[in-house]
Design a protein around this motif. Structure first.
Motif, mmCIF file in Angstrom:
data_model
loop_
_atom_site.group_PDB
_atom_site.id
_atom_site.type_symbol
_atom_site.label_atom_id
_atom_site.label_comp_id
_atom_site.label_asym_id
_atom_site.label_seq_id
_atom_site.Cartn_x
_atom_site.Cartn_y
_atom_site.Cartn_z
ATOM 1 N N ALA A 31 0.760 -1.242 -0.012
ATOM 2 C CA ALA A 31 0.087 0.031 0.243
ATOM 3 C C ALA A 31 0.786 1.254 -0.055
ATOM 4 N N GLU A 32 1.872 1.205 0.806
ATOM 5 C CA GLU A 32 2.915 2.388 0.870
ATOM 6 C C GLU A 32 3.361 2.876 -0.601
ATOM 7 N N LEU A 33 3.766 1.494 -1.441
ATOM 8 C CA LEU A 33 4.363 1.945 -2.562
ATOM 9 C C LEU A 33 3.353 2.077 -3.699
ATOM 10 N N GLY A 34 1.917 2.278 -3.305
ATOM 11 C CA GLY A 34 1.036 2.520 -4.134
ATOM 12 C C GLY A 34 0.547 1.577 -4.990
ATOM 13 N N CYS A 35 0.445 0.061 -4.797
ATOM 14 C CA CYS A 35 0.218 -0.957 -5.189
ATOM 15 C C CYS A 35 -1.279 -0.846 -5.760
ATOM 16 N N ARG A 36 -1.637 -1.064 -7.066
ATOM 17 C CA ARG A 36 -2.959 -0.951 -7.379
ATOM 18 C C ARG A 36 -3.792 -1.944 -6.543
ATOM 19 N N MET A 37 -3.415 -3.286 -6.619
ATOM 20 C CA MET A 37 -4.193 -4.092 -6.169
ATOM 21 C C MET A 37 -3.294 -5.322 -5.432
ATOM 22 N N SER A 38 -3.727 -5.898 -4.276
ATOM 23 C CA SER A 38 -2.834 -6.976 -3.920
ATOM 24 C C SER A 38 -3.890 -7.925 -3.212
ATOM 25 N N VAL A 39 -3.535 -9.300 -3.250
ATOM 26 C CA VAL A 39 -4.153 -10.386 -2.489
ATOM 27 C C VAL A 39 -2.975 -11.226 -1.820
ATOM 28 N N THR A 40 -3.490 -11.414 -0.542
ATOM 29 C CA THR A 40 -2.595 -12.385 0.077
ATOM 30 C C THR A 40 -3.197 -13.674 0.433
ATOM 31 N N SER A 41 -2.243 -14.725 -0.042
ATOM 32 C CA SER A 41 -2.552 -16.085 0.222
ATOM 33 C C SER A 41 -1.733 -16.638 1.475
#
Length: 130
Positions: A31-41
């Motif tokens: 989020a700090e790097l401005g990631c458009r979207m992330s998913v955690t597995s």
């Protein structure tokens, strides 16, 4: 006001991590790097499903989920799909199969600076190949 593009503003990031606190750290980092979207597995099965349904553009991968020892199904699937990834693991690179020996490894405990540097190298490679 126009939003400035960030390091990961155009990236769908898959985080494969079973340790909750580290997963949260990586999500905050994305989020700090401005990631458009992330998913955690947290499991290999979740990650393999996410590769097919979420279709990440980059991944951070712990290769030893649920204290089972190193296992490379997720890394193999990412490699097969030509999705760049970084191993975020406490294992020595000697455990990596020959197929993955050239992958970037950011050893735990890692610093945010080391992870950011690894991501920058992958982004530079992606842009040079485009």
């Amino acid at each position: 006001m126009a939003r400035t593009r960030s390091l990961l503003s155009d990236i769908r990031l898959l985080i494969v991590e079973d340790e909750t606190l580290i997963a949260i750290l990586l999500e905050d980092f994305a989020a700090e790097l401005g990631c458009r979207m992330s998913v955690t597995s947290a499991t290999a099965e979740q990650a393999l499903l996410a590769i097919k349904t979420f279709v990440p553009q980059m991944a951070l991968v712990e290769c030893s989920l649920n204290q089972s020892g190193p296992e490379f199904r997720v890394a193999n699937a990412l490699d097969d799909a030509a999705i760049p990834f970084i191993f975020t693991s406490c294992h020595d690179i000697g455990v990596l199969p020959s197929r993955h020996r050239r992958q970037t490894v950011v050893a735990k405990p890692f610093s945010v600076a080391a992870l950011k540097s690894a991501i920058l190298r992958i982004r530079a490679d992606q842009k040079s190949q485009a």
